[in-house]
Design a protein around this motif. Sequence first.
Motif, PDB file in Angstrom:
ATOM      1  N   TYR A  36       0.151  -8.639  11.356  1.00 34.59           N
ATOM      2  CA  TYR A  36       0.773  -7.755  10.478  1.00 34.59           C
ATOM      3  C   TYR A  36       2.406  -7.965  10.080  1.00 34.59           C
ATOM      4  O   TYR A  36       3.102  -7.564  11.277  1.00 34.59           O
ATOM      5  N   ASP A  37       2.936  -8.445   9.125  1.00 33.58           N
ATOM      6  CA  ASP A  37       4.166  -8.653   8.858  1.00 33.58           C
ATOM      7  C   ASP A  37       4.753  -7.286   8.089  1.00 33.58           C
ATOM      8  O   ASP A  37       4.138  -6.981   6.954  1.00 33.58           O
ATOM      9  N   ILE A  38       6.022  -6.548   8.675  1.00 36.22           N
ATOM     10  CA  ILE A  38       6.074  -5.241   7.987  1.00 36.22           C
ATOM     11  C   ILE A  38       7.705  -5.589   7.726  1.00 36.22           C
ATOM     12  O   ILE A  38       8.559  -5.498   8.728  1.00 36.22           O
ATOM     13  N   ASP A  39       8.258  -5.197   6.770  1.00 37.72           N
ATOM     14  CA  ASP A  39       9.575  -5.062   6.158  1.00 37.72           C
ATOM     15  C   ASP A  39      10.580  -3.982   7.022  1.00 37.72           C
ATOM     16  O   ASP A  39       9.800  -2.979   7.270  1.00 37.72           O
ATOM     17  N   SER A  40      11.834  -3.910   6.767  1.00 33.37           N
ATOM     18  CA  SER A  40      12.462  -2.945   7.635  1.00 33.37           C
ATOM     19  C   SER A  40      12.311  -1.562   6.883  1.00 33.37           C
ATOM     20  O   SER A  40      12.025  -0.458   7.435  1.00 33.37           O
ATOM     21  N   GLU A  41      11.926  -1.441   5.605  1.00 32.22           N
ATOM     22  CA  GLU A  41      11.970  -0.509   4.615  1.00 32.22           C
ATOM     23  C   GLU A  41      10.427   0.520   5.375  1.00 32.22           C
ATOM     24  O   GLU A  41      10.369   1.616   5.611  1.00 32.22           O
ATOM     25  N   LYS A  45       8.907   3.731   7.437  1.00 29.42           N
ATOM     26  CA  LYS A  45       8.022   4.724   7.296  1.00 29.42           C
ATOM     27  C   LYS A  45       6.787   4.488   8.493  1.00 29.42           C
ATOM     28  O   LYS A  45       6.444   6.034   8.618  1.00 29.42           O
ATOM     29  N   LEU A  46       6.583   3.668   9.196  1.00 29.58           N
ATOM     30  CA  LEU A  46       5.806   3.472  10.259  1.00 29.58           C
ATOM     31  C   LEU A  46       6.312   4.463  11.227  1.00 29.58           C
ATOM     32  O   LEU A  46       5.579   5.124  11.803  1.00 29.58           O
ATOM     33  N   PHE A  47       7.450   4.349  11.580  1.00 33.91           N
ATOM     34  CA  PHE A  47       8.131   5.075  12.655  1.00 33.91           C
ATOM     35  C   PHE A  47       8.089   6.616  12.363  1.00 33.91           C
ATOM     36  O   PHE A  47       7.711   7.427  13.112  1.00 33.91           O
ATOM     37  N   ARG A  48       8.475   6.909  10.990  1.00 28.86           N
ATOM     38  CA  ARG A  48       8.353   8.288  10.766  1.00 28.86           C
ATOM     39  C   ARG A  48       6.904   8.855  10.841  1.00 28.86           C
ATOM     40  O   ARG A  48       6.658   9.966  11.313  1.00 28.86           O
ATOM     41  N   ASN A  83      -0.948   5.885   4.546  1.00 31.92           N
ATOM     42  CA  ASN A  83       0.397   6.680   4.351  1.00 31.92           C
ATOM     43  C   ASN A  83       1.298   5.475   3.529  1.00 31.92           C
ATOM     44  O   ASN A  83       2.540   5.699   3.791  1.00 31.92           O
ATOM     45  N   GLU A  84       0.872   4.613   2.792  1.00 34.75           N
ATOM     46  CA  GLU A  84       1.737   3.871   1.885  1.00 34.75           C
ATOM     47  C   GLU A  84       2.668   3.010   2.637  1.00 34.75           C
ATOM     48  O   GLU A  84       3.897   2.734   2.367  1.00 34.75           O
ATOM     49  N   ILE A  85       2.303   2.568   3.650  1.00 34.22           N
ATOM     50  CA  ILE A  85       3.322   1.650   4.482  1.00 34.22           C
ATOM     51  C   ILE A  85       2.673   0.216   4.264  1.00 34.22           C
ATOM     52  O   ILE A  85       1.519  -0.245   4.491  1.00 34.22           O
ATOM     53  N   LYS A  86       3.371  -0.514   3.439  1.00 30.46           N
ATOM     54  CA  LYS A  86       3.106  -1.877   3.105  1.00 30.46           C
ATOM     55  C   LYS A  86       3.245  -2.835   4.375  1.00 30.46           C
ATOM     56  O   LYS A  86       4.220  -2.902   4.752  1.00 30.46           O
ATOM     57  N   TYR A  87       2.277  -4.070   4.273  1.00 28.66           N
ATOM     58  CA  TYR A  87       2.418  -5.032   5.167  1.00 28.66           C
ATOM     59  C   TYR A  87       1.719  -6.223   4.503  1.00 28.66           C
ATOM     60  O   TYR A  87       1.051  -6.262   3.449  1.00 28.66           O
TER      61      TYR A  87
END
Length: 95
Positions: A36-41, A45-48, A83-87
């Motif tokens: 899973y590659d997840i950009d900083s934005e 969201k994942l952290f929150r 949770n609308e976290i894009k990857y």
Amino acid sequence: MNGLFSLTESEDGSIRISYEDYKVDAFGGSSYEAIYDIDSENKAKLFRYLVDAGNTGDLNEMLVSEFGERLDKKSFASTCDENEIKYKLFTWIDD
């Protein structure tokens, strides 16, 4: 399953969460890999999400608490989708 997930953080703030499992038994086995590659934005969201879910510690500790060491406690992809976290997802399976 023997594999554990790993977290890699890049200088640009993006992260890579990968899981590999190489299973071999008397009847053969299969290998599986998910990245899973997840950009900083979306990392933010994942952290929150993880904090709001009651997790504490650094990002790796919160991921283990929420999803398990093998990402087997609950679905990482479904949670991100809900949770609308894009990857970007890469998977590989070898039977």
